[in-house]
Structure formats: structure tokens, C-alpha cells
Design an enzyme around this catalytic site. Structure first.
Site, short mmCIF file in Angstrom:
data_model
loop_
_atom_site.label_atom_id
_atom_site.label_comp_id
_atom_site.label_asym_id
_atom_site.label_seq_id
_atom_site.Cartn_x
_atom_site.Cartn_y
_atom_site.Cartn_z
N LYS A 156 -14.69 0.02 19.86
CA LYS A 156 -15.00 -1.06 18.91
C LYS A 156 -16.38 -1.66 19.20
CE LYS A 156 -11.34 -3.41 20.02
NZ LYS A 156 -10.72 -2.47 20.95
N THR A 157 -16.58 -2.02 20.46
CA THR A 157 -17.85 -2.65 20.82
C THR A 157 -18.99 -1.65 20.64
OG1 THR A 157 -16.66 -4.06 22.35
CG2 THR A 157 -19.03 -3.91 22.66
N ASP A 174 -17.28 -9.73 17.54
CA ASP A 174 -16.48 -8.89 18.46
C ASP A 174 -15.30 -9.73 18.95
OD1 ASP A 174 -15.69 -6.76 19.99
OD2 ASP A 174 -17.38 -6.81 21.39
N GLU A 175 -14.25 -9.09 19.44
CA GLU A 175 -13.06 -9.78 19.95
C GLU A 175 -12.54 -10.79 18.93
OE1 GLU A 175 -11.84 -8.80 22.84
OE2 GLU A 175 -13.52 -8.03 24.02
N ARG A 208 -8.39 -2.00 31.44
CA ARG A 208 -9.76 -2.07 31.96
C ARG A 208 -10.07 -0.85 32.81
NH1 ARG A 208 -11.45 -3.99 28.39
NH2 ARG A 208 -9.36 -3.99 27.57
N GLN A 253 -4.65 -7.49 22.18
CA GLN A 253 -5.41 -8.11 23.26
C GLN A 253 -5.68 -9.59 23.01
OE1 GLN A 253 -8.63 -5.73 25.13
NE2 GLN A 253 -8.28 -4.33 23.45
#
Ligand code: ATP
Ligand code: MG
Length: 751
Positions: A32-33, A224-225, A607, A255
Site C-alpha cells: 500500500k505504502t 496512508d493508514e 512487521r 490494522q
């Protein structure tokens, strides 16, 4: 465009579809990022969009900087001209320019959480309320909750039940505190963190000209996020994008971990309603982690009822199983983690920076830090008590803030009598009362101190004002570094620290020097056009903890799971997997809370790129007491076929996994008898002798008598070497036969 070839088809579609509303909702590690980064590069290079017209909002400043660097790699220096940062930093910048529209001066101060709490404490005292009911923490989080939902103090006072919970009945004066808090902030020309967003909303609501200006400027908006935006942030984004409608949000509902701070997953659902012609991209291929890690994460999040269905998979290799480590205590857990890092580094030629240790709460770092230090492993703590939260730094910062904004009440309270200049609490209180009761600005009050103070007190206050005035003049003429150095000296602060010759005093002195170094660096950086003290302060006020500790590069990262969002590491340890700690005791009241904790666990596991370790301890010091702990329920939720119990136990079997969850040990393996650490009916844990000091066990031999800190006295019945591991068989008087790994066990040899 060559860079497009390193994207998969749906990623590429998301990059190339630059016009109109777009939402990417996808699992962890699916790029995504990366898509956002490439999209910005694509807008600038392929579509010829002026970087000044692109606004990207990230969750931390660190994420923004990383993104900028990546875009720079793709397209060169032009990347620097995009607007990129956290919601708070971007809109603080905009508010500086527009402040006068809201009745604020452009040099307004940003209060950090400590300032806000201190102000609340004073207000609770002044209103003669019970500070056990109105605790600064609770009051602040309530006010913050209101602001994030755009509820003003007026609305709150009119409808105490507006936050839709029962707290209102227990805290009837909340509205009044909120009201006073806002008026005091305003008088001090200060905003707290939430105000930066709240006031931006007010600005855009009440000043169409301002809104229009930013709508024209930001032709492309990216977030983002997105799952962790709150209502206040969502509305700002929506308003800005209302004209061009080129808005792209990316996130992962699995998330979402900031509901406790007002983040709202509903934003994802609302987004579809708000933009009927929305285009949605799904990314399902994970590029970050091994199959075992991806499958483990899937098996965790599956247990949540409320989530959007996603199928995350990866082409990456299966990799190692997830390793489960159990320790008898938190210190033991630290030692196990540190030793594993030490071994893995040597065996696999890894760097410190390939490792991260993630925990639920900051205080868990202590045991980890101690163990890492003993093995000489460099680490850095992200978050926790960071540089800018230290007292001496806050003191000098308060001077600098006060010189820039003489209405800053919290800064004033910090420095008026520090270093001591004979101005007591009484005098300070009189000053405050004069300011509030007669509604006169603070600076005016202290400049006329002789009218309500007498003798020495009046003289001291007068001297203080003269000093501040001279600082102000200097600050106008000089750059931030020269001004700050002079203020540190003339105020007496440096001398005060210099005269304290204790080690702590020396440290404090060095810290202040370090702050001056940072200001020098700021001034010398050609990217910073405005070199004034005010500009520096604004930059610092928005530094989040995540941005600290840039000095060491090759270090193991220690941080809370919350701050690990969006990051990746080759090896990840998630420590403290125990009931009441993770899931947290505070978060087990409802299914929603528990699901948020589970999402947090999902974030932690995802992560890891190559290897994931989960650890727990059977005893832990908390609230100053040694507590017995149960392994976390989350451990049992993982599909056991992906887990192996720590290799040190030698039992690489998933069937024994559940059993082994609840067995106690202390660096020991192969239990002959069930140990009795956790059950109170059997042998009592030994209290070590007062002179207990672990001996060097290199020459430990059969027949020797020893003392163990927990199992007490015993006799060595055999020694065994397996690879580099040396084990001792010991018969303990009260615990029977045990096998201990000598690299972990602490033994005192008695003869
Ligand atoms: N098409 C691709 N080819 C190669 N590597 C990729 C590709 N897409 C993503 N990656 C890599 O996968 C990793 C994860 O990507 P990224 O951080 O963008 O994922 P994300 O969806 O933002 O994750 P999170 O949900 O944790 O924020 C990064 O190292 C990234 O460079
Ligand atoms: Mg990301």
C-alpha cells in the site's frame, strides 16, 4: 516509465489511476505504502503535476521522510516540493498562516501533553474539584475525545451526555473544565495537539476563502493508514478534496489500532458512501513476509468477527516456524531475547538493525534494555521518555517558548522561578489571579507588578521582565542558535546545571548542550529558510517520539507495537505475551476492545519479514509486586502447526505446544517432574541467600553443591555438552531433578 514494471497489475492500476476518488484496502505488507510512493512519483513525472499541488498525509513524520526519500530516488530532487507530513504537522503549518482569522497570533505555542495536564491540574484546583475524580489523564482524554469528534465546549456544556457513555454522570463538572481549559489555552495563545485539527475544521467551516485557497492548492490528496484517521481528520481531508475529488486513501481495517484515541474504522465505510463513483483496489499478495508468518497472521485475524474479508497470500518461501519462548521471569525473558539476537547475528551475519523488539507497554523495555546492555548490543528506544521530555530540556525550551510568546502560561510557570530568583508560589498565584480576575494579559500583569506586589517580590518580577525583554530584542536580531545560546547563558540556566557536579548534573548540562547543537544543525541546514527561533520551535513541537534517536544507525529497535505501524524488520520479537498484559487488562471489557487488541497483535506479527518470535514470562514485576502470569490467550489462537517451542527446550512438537504453554522454567529443559513454580500447593520458590552471587560455571562438575536463586540448594548429578550448549543435571532438595542450560542458569557454587 521504467518504475512501473516493479509493480504487480493491481498496484500498477492504483498508480496509474490518478483522477477521481480511489481507495486501496489491503492486508499488511501488500505494498500500500509503496503504491502511494510510486503514485506521487508518477503524478509528477508522467502527468506533469506540480509537486506543490500534492498533499500526502502519513501517520508519523518518520514515515513522511522515508517516503520523500524513496520518491527522490525514483524521480530526483523535485520530490522535496510535495506537501508531506502528519496531519498535525501539515495543518500546524497552515494554521500559522491563517491564525489571525481565528483570533490567534501566528506565533501561537503548541502545548504538549505535559503542558495540557499541568494546565488541567491547575484548573481542577482552582475550581476546587476533587483531583481523584478529575485526574488530569482522564480529563484530558475526555476533552481530546470530544475534540476529535468535533464537539466544542459549548456543545459539551449543553449536553454532558454527548459522548454517549456513563462517564458524564460521574464527572458532572467536565463541561466546565473543558470550557475553562479552552479559554486558558486561548489566553495563552496556545493550542493543544487536538486543537490543531479542531481549529483547522473551524477555519474551513467559517472562512470559505481560506478553504478555497487550500482546495485550489491541493489538487491531489493522499492518506496512508486511513483506518486510523479520526472524524476530525477525515472531515479536513474531505473538505480539501471536495473540488478536485482527486483523493486516494490506503489502509487496512485489520490494522486499526487507535480506536481508543478516537480513530474510526467507519471512515472506510463512509468513504464509499461519500464518493459514489469511488474506485476500489484490492491488493492481496504480500511481499514482506514468509508463508509461515503470513499464515500465522491470517490465523490470528480470522478470530475477529468484524472485519472486511481479505485473502492475503505470498509467493515468498515458507521460512522458519514461529518460535515460542517462555521464561520464568521478565528478566529471564530479556536474557533469552538478547542471547537469541546475539546468536542469530553471529550465525546469520545480521545487523542489529535487522531486529526489533515489540511490546505492549513502554515499561517493558527495561528488562530488555538491561539484557541487551549486558551483551553489548546497541539498541535504540523509540518512544518512551525521549530527549525532549527531559526536565532540563523542557526548562530551556520553556524559556525559548516564552520569549517567542509571552502569553504562554505553562512556559511562564516553568521559568518564573527557575533558576531561583526569590519568586515564591504565592507571588505566582497572585499574578495568575490578577490575570484571570481582571482579564488582563499575563505579560501586561507582570509588567505592572508593583501595583499588586510589594517589595522584593515586585523587584524580582520586574527584573524577570527586563530580562525577557532583552531576550526578545536579541531574538529578533539573531538566528535561532545565537538567540538560544544567549538565553541559556543569561537566564542562569546553564550556570545552574554547570555547578551541579554530580553525574546526573553533568548529564543534564550535556543534554542542554545537545539541544543547542540541534538548534545549530537546524540553522545550518539550507533546507530551512526561516532560521528564526519561532520557526525552530514549531519544528520541534511537532516532533513525535517516533522521530527521536536518529544518531545510532545500526541498533536493535525497541518500541511499542503502536509505534511499529507500517514498519518492517527481518527478525521481530513480540514479548510479554501474557494475559492482562497483552491483551491488556484495560481492554477486556468488551468484544470491541478485545478485537482491537487482536488487531494490535496482527500488526505486531506482520512487521516480521523472515522470523517471528513470541515470548512470555511466568512471573513479572508489575505495580511494584511480583505477579504470576498466564500465557496470553492469543498464543492459543494461533494455528499450532506454524509454531515451534523454543529450540532450547528441544521439543519441536506442536502437540506439546499447549501443554508447554503453561509449564514454568528458568532456562531449563527436559522436565523430569512437573515444576511447581506457578502452583501454590507444591514447593515454595526459594529465596536466595543475601550474599547470592552467580559463580562462573565453566568448571562445574558432577558432585558439586550449588544454590539456584529459585530452586534453592541442590547437587550436580551430571554434565552434558551438546553443540555449544552445556547442560547440567541437578538434583534439588525441594524441586527434584532438573536439567539446566548453563548459559542461562544462575548458579552459586557452594564448595
Ligand atoms: N510489487 C512489488 N515488488 C517487490 N516488492 C514489493 C512490491 N510491492 C511491495 N513490495 C515490498 O513489500 C514490502 C511491504 O510493502 P509496503 O510497506 O508498501 O506494504 P503496506 O501494505 O504498506 O504494509 P503495512 O500494511 O504494514 O503498512 C516493502 O518492502 C515493499 O518494498
Ligand atoms: Mg504501509
Amino acid at each position: 516509465m521504467e518504475y512501473l514494471s516493479s509493480l504487480n497489475p493491481p498496484q500498477r492500476e492504483a498508480v496509474e489511476r490518478t483522477q477521481g476518488p480511489l481507495m486501496i484496502i489491503a492486508g499488511a505488507g501488500s505494498g500500500k505504502t509503496r503504491v502511494l510512493t510510486y503514485r506521487i512519483a508518477h503524478l509528477i513525472q508522467a502527468k506533469g503535476v506540480d509537486p506543490f499541488h500534492i498533499l500526502s498525509l502519513t501517520f508519523t513524520n518518520k514515515a513522511a521522510n522515508e517516503m520523500k526519500q524513496r520518491i527522490e530516488k525514483l524521480i530526483g530532487l523535485e520530490a522535496r516540493n510535495t506537501w508531506m507530513g502528519t496531519f498535525h504537522s501539515v495543518f500546524a503549518k497552515i494554521l500559522r498562516v491563517e491564525a489571525h482569522k481565528l483570533g490567534y497570533p501566528s506565533n501561537f505555542t503548541i502545548y504538549d501533553t505535559d503542558d495540557s495536564k499541568s494546565l488541567i491540574r491547575s484548573i481542577v484546583k482552582e475550581l476546587k474539584l476533587d483531583d481523584k475524580v478529575y485526574k488530569p489523564n482522564t480529563v484530558l482524554s475526555r476533552i481530546s475525545g470530544a475534540k476529535n469528534r468535533l464537539i466544542s465546549w459549548e456543545q459539551y456544556v449543553n449536553d454532558p451526555y454527548i459522548l454517549a457513555d456513563d462517564e458524564a454522570a460521574m464527572k458532572p463538572k467536565m463541561g466546565q473544565i473543558y470550557k475553562t481549559y479552552q479559554s486558558r489555552l486561548f489566553r495563552s495563545s496556545a493550542m493543544d495537539f487536538d486543537d490543531l485539527l479542531f481549529n483547522t475544521n473551524i477555519l474551513f467551516r467559517d472562512h470559505p476563502d481560506a478553504l478555497n485557497k487550500y482546495q485550489q492548492r491541493f489538487k491531489y490528496v493522499m492518506v496512508d493508514e486511513f483506518q486510523d484517521t479520526n472524524l476530525s481528520q477525515y472531515l479536513i481531508t474531505k473538505k480539501i478534496a471536495a473540488v478536485h475529488q482527486n483523493i486516494c486513501v490506503v489502509g487496512d481495517d485489520a490494522q486499526s489500532i487507535y480506536a481508543f484515541r478516537g480513530a474510526n474504522i467507519q471512515n472506510i465505510l463512509n468513504f464509499e458512501k461519500d464518493y459514489p463513483d469511488l474506485f476500489v483496489v484490492k491488493l492481496e499478495q504480500n511481499y514482506r513476509s514468509t508463508k509461515n508468518i503470513v499464515n500465522t497472521a491470517n490465523s490470528i485475524i480470522e478470530k475477529n468477527k468484524s472485519q472486511l474479508k481479505k485473502n492475503v497470500w505470498t509467493h515468498n518461501e515458507s521460512g522458519d516456524l514461529i518460535e515460542l519462548m517462555k521464561a520464568s521471569s521478565d528478566n529471564e525473558e530479556g536474557r533469552m531475547v538478547a542471547t537469541t539476537i546475539f546468536e542469530q547475528k553471529n550465525n546469520k551475519q545480521l545487523h542489529n538493525s535487522d531486529f526489533a523488539i515489540l511490546y505492549r507497554t513502554n515499561s517493558q523495555s527495561r528488562a530488555m534494555e538491561e539484557a541487551l546492555r549486558k551483551l553489548n548490543i546497541t539498541y535504540r528506544i523509540v518512544g518512551g521518555l525521549s530527549f525532549y521530555q527531559r526536565k532540563e530540556i523542557k526548562d530551556l525550551m520553556a524559556y525559548l517558548r516564552y520569549v517567542v510568546n509571552e502569553e504562554d502560561e505553562e512556559a511562564f510557570k516553568r521559568i518564573i522561578n527557575y533558576p531561583k530568583r526569590g519568586i515564591g508560589n504565592n507571588t505566582v498565584e497572585k499574578v495568575m489571579v490578577a490575570a484571570y480576575e481582571h482579564d488582563i494579559p499575563l505579560w501586561e500583569v507582570i509588567n505592572n507588578s508593583s501595583s499588586f506586589l510589594s517589595g522584593r517580590a515586585a523587584n524580582s518580577v520586574e527584573d524577570f521582565c527586563t530580562m525577557i525583554r532583552s531576550f526578545k530584542i536579541e531574538t529578533e536580531r539573531k538566528d535561532a542558535f545565537e538567540a538560544a545560546s544567549s538565553i541559556a547563558k543569561q537566564s542562569g540556566l546553564l550556570r545552574e546545571l554547570y555547578e551541579d557536579k554530580t553525574i546526573e548534573g553533568l548529564n543534564r548540562y550535556e543534554n542542554v548542550q545537545e539541544l543547542l547543537n540541534a538548534i545549530k544543525e537546524y540553522v545550518d541546514n539550507p533546507e530551512n529558510e526561516d532560521k528564526s527561533l519561532g520557526a525552530f520551535l514549531q519544528e520541534i513541537a511537532l516532533l513525535t517520539d517516533e522521530d527521536q534517536n536518529k544518531d545510532t544507525n545500526d541498533a536493535v529497535t525497541l518500541m511499542t507495537i503502536h509505534s511499529s505501524k507500517g514498519l518492517e524488520f527481518r527478525h521481530v520479537f513480540v514479548v510479554g505475551m501474557e494475559e492482562d498484559l497483552f491483551p491488556s487488562q484495560m481492554m477486556m471489557q468488551s468484544r470491541e476492545d478485545l478485537e482491537e487488541e487482536r488487531r494490535l497483535f496482527y500488526v505486531a506479527c506482520t512487521r516480521a519479514m523472515e522470523k517471528l518470535y513470541l515470548s512470555y514470562a511466568l512471573t513479572r514485576y508489575r505495580y511494584g509486586r511480583l505477579l504470576n502470569c498466564e500465557p496470553s490467550r492469543f498464543l492459543e489462537e494461533i494455528d499450532p502447526s506454524y509454531i515451534k517451542v523454543n529450540k532450547r527446550t528441544g521439543s519441536n512438537v506442536s502437540s506439546s505446544f499447549r501443554e508447554s504453554l503453561s509449564e514454568g522454567n528458568n532456562g531449563f529443559i527436559g522436565l523430569k517432574k512437573k515444576p511447581a513454580l506457578r502452583s501454590s500447593t507444591t514447593a515454595k520458590v526459594h529465596t536466595p541467600s543475601p550474599d547470592f552471587k552467580p559463580s562462573n560455571t565453566n568448571n562445574l562438575q558432577k558432585g558439586m553443591k550449588i544454590e539456584h536463586p529459585k530452586f534453592g540448594f541442590g547437587k550436580v548429578t551430571g554434565i552434558e555438552t551438546e553443540g555449544t550448549n552445556k547442560k547440567a543435571h541437578i538434583h534439588f532438595d525441594n524441586f527434584g531433578e532438573k536439567t539446566l542450560l548453563l548459559s542461562f542458569a544462575k548458579l552459586r557454587i557452594l564448595d
